[in-house]
Design a protein around this motif. Structure first.
Motif, mmCIF file in Angstrom:
data_model
loop_
_atom_site.group_PDB
_atom_site.id
_atom_site.type_symbol
_atom_site.label_atom_id
_atom_site.label_comp_id
_atom_site.label_asym_id
_atom_site.label_seq_id
_atom_site.Cartn_x
_atom_site.Cartn_y
_atom_site.Cartn_z
ATOM 1 N N ALA A 1 9.422 4.197 0.629
ATOM 2 C CA ALA A 1 8.086 4.119 1.219
ATOM 3 C C ALA A 1 7.868 2.471 1.537
ATOM 4 C CB ALA A 1 6.684 4.653 0.329
ATOM 5 N N ASN A 2 8.071 1.910 0.592
ATOM 6 C CA ASN A 2 8.078 0.243 0.899
ATOM 7 C C ASN A 2 9.141 -0.234 1.608
ATOM 8 O OD1 ASN A 2 9.126 -2.819 -0.465
ATOM 9 N ND2 ASN A 2 6.858 -2.289 -0.652
ATOM 10 N N VAL A 3 10.020 0.087 1.583
ATOM 11 C CA VAL A 3 11.451 -0.495 2.715
ATOM 12 C C VAL A 3 11.016 0.054 4.087
ATOM 13 C CG1 VAL A 3 13.582 -0.393 3.428
ATOM 14 C CG2 VAL A 3 13.082 -0.636 0.886
ATOM 15 N N LEU B 1 14.670 10.041 -8.701
ATOM 16 C CA LEU B 1 14.008 10.394 -7.456
ATOM 17 C C LEU B 1 12.799 9.873 -7.326
ATOM 18 C CD1 LEU B 1 15.229 13.942 -7.335
ATOM 19 C CD2 LEU B 1 15.908 12.145 -5.999
ATOM 20 N N TYR B 2 11.723 9.901 -8.453
ATOM 21 C CA TYR B 2 10.526 9.235 -8.250
ATOM 22 C C TYR B 2 10.478 7.673 -7.880
ATOM 23 C CZ TYR B 2 5.792 7.407 -9.806
ATOM 24 O OH TYR B 2 4.627 6.980 -9.980
ATOM 25 N N ALA B 3 11.518 7.050 -8.509
ATOM 26 C CA ALA B 3 11.592 5.492 -8.033
ATOM 27 C C ALA B 3 12.082 5.244 -6.704
ATOM 28 C CB ALA B 3 12.402 4.676 -9.050
ATOM 29 N N LEU B 4 13.086 6.301 -6.362
ATOM 30 C CA LEU B 4 13.468 5.976 -4.965
ATOM 31 C C LEU B 4 12.411 6.267 -3.868
ATOM 32 C CD1 LEU B 4 16.409 5.727 -3.097
ATOM 33 C CD2 LEU B 4 16.541 7.969 -3.358
ATOM 34 N N ASN B 5 11.428 7.231 -4.371
ATOM 35 C CA ASN B 5 10.457 7.570 -3.410
ATOM 36 C C ASN B 5 9.639 6.401 -3.043
ATOM 37 O OD1 ASN B 5 7.762 8.879 -2.677
ATOM 38 N ND2 ASN B 5 7.432 8.295 -4.816
ATOM 39 N N ILE B 6 9.389 5.634 -4.218
ATOM 40 C CA ILE B 6 8.438 4.308 -4.008
ATOM 41 C C ILE B 6 9.353 3.372 -3.183
ATOM 42 C CG2 ILE B 6 7.262 2.410 -5.208
ATOM 43 C CD1 ILE B 6 7.086 4.464 -7.570
ATOM 44 N N ILE B 7 10.605 3.253 -3.405
ATOM 45 C CA ILE B 7 11.454 2.217 -2.609
ATOM 46 C C ILE B 7 11.542 2.630 -1.258
ATOM 47 C CG2 ILE B 7 13.631 1.215 -2.544
ATOM 48 C CD1 ILE B 7 13.823 1.494 -5.558
ATOM 49 N N LYS C 1 0.831 -1.157 0.042
ATOM 50 C CA LYS C 1 0.017 -0.127 -0.080
ATOM 51 C C LYS C 1 0.673 1.223 -0.181
ATOM 52 C CE LYS C 1 -3.968 -1.762 2.349
ATOM 53 N NZ LYS C 1 -4.950 -1.687 3.547
ATOM 54 N N ALA C 2 2.092 1.289 0.729
ATOM 55 C CA ALA C 2 2.817 2.407 0.763
ATOM 56 C C ALA C 2 3.434 2.763 -0.607
ATOM 57 C CB ALA C 2 3.748 2.234 2.067
ATOM 58 N N ALA C 3 4.007 1.614 -1.126
ATOM 59 C CA ALA C 3 4.521 1.716 -2.441
ATOM 60 C C ALA C 3 3.388 2.296 -3.446
ATOM 61 C CB ALA C 3 5.183 0.480 -3.030
#
Length: 211
Positions: A169-171, A161-167, A61-63
């Motif tokens: 949140a997931n981690v 940066l967009y991908a890092l934002n998703i990672i 959900k966070a990702a």
């Protein structure tokens, strides 16, 4: 006859109750004595509390929230201080991309008009003195290449940066569900004990594991 039967029945019932009372263990006294003996050996008893339930769907959900709107996954994880950082980083990347893309188009359009033989582009007479060009065709070509390179680099960094934002949140959601209680610890403390045979002190280091 009936009186004798009732008398023997009453005596028999009392004997059975005494036997059952003798057979029943006394857990309170035994448990207390065991606890006292173990506490004397250095064992402590603490109340065990139930750990927080784990939600296996929380990282997904966070990702997903961060993919829909950057920073929303961090808010879902209650890491509110991270959201402005995400917005600032991605916003800066978008601004740099937009700025360089605008400058690239200006230089490209002026360069194309120069190649077509026109002398009316915005870089032809910058000083307004009637003498031009103030910016040569070679300078326009170089400016076009530089702004294109900076624009593409800004795009790559913004996507990263967009991908890092998703990672993140997931981690972060995964790490939040780990038991990071203060009761879990590994530490090294000085050790001092008296040898019962030689009556001399023993020095050293003791590894203390709390769980």
């Amino acid at each position: 006859m009936l009186f004798a039967f009732l008398f023997f029945y009453s005596v028999f019932s009392q004997e059975e109750e005494k036997k059952e009372t003798k057979k029943q263990p006394q857990p309170s006294k035994e448990v207390d004595s065991i606890t006292q003996n173990m506490e004397g050996e250095g064992v402590t008893f603490e109340e065990v509390t139930k750990q927080k339930d784990i939600n296996p769907l929380a990282p997904s959900k966070a990702a997903f929230y961060s993919a829909v709107l950057p920073g929303l996954g961090q808010i879902y994880n209650k890491r509110y201080w991270k959201a402005p950082i995400v917005w600032g980083a991605i916003g800066t990347g978008i601004y740099v991309y937009s700025f360089n893309n605008t400058e690239y188009r200006r230089a490209r359009n002026a360069y194309k008009r120069r190649l077509a033989g026109f002398e009316d582009d915005e870089f032809w007479d910058l000083n307004g003195d009637g003498f031009g060009p103030d910016l040569t065709s070679e300078a326009l070509q170089e400016a076009q290449e530089n702004t294109q390179r900076d624009r593409d680099l800004a795009l790559v960094i913004t996507i990263a940066l967009y991908a890092l934002n998703i990672i993140d949140a997931n981690v972060d959601s995964h790490l939040k569900q780990y038991n990071v209680s203060d009761d879990l610890a590994v530490d090294f403390n000085p050790y001092l004990d008296i040898n019962p045979f030689t009556n001399k002190p023993n020095y050293g280091m003791a590894m203390v594991i709390k769980f």
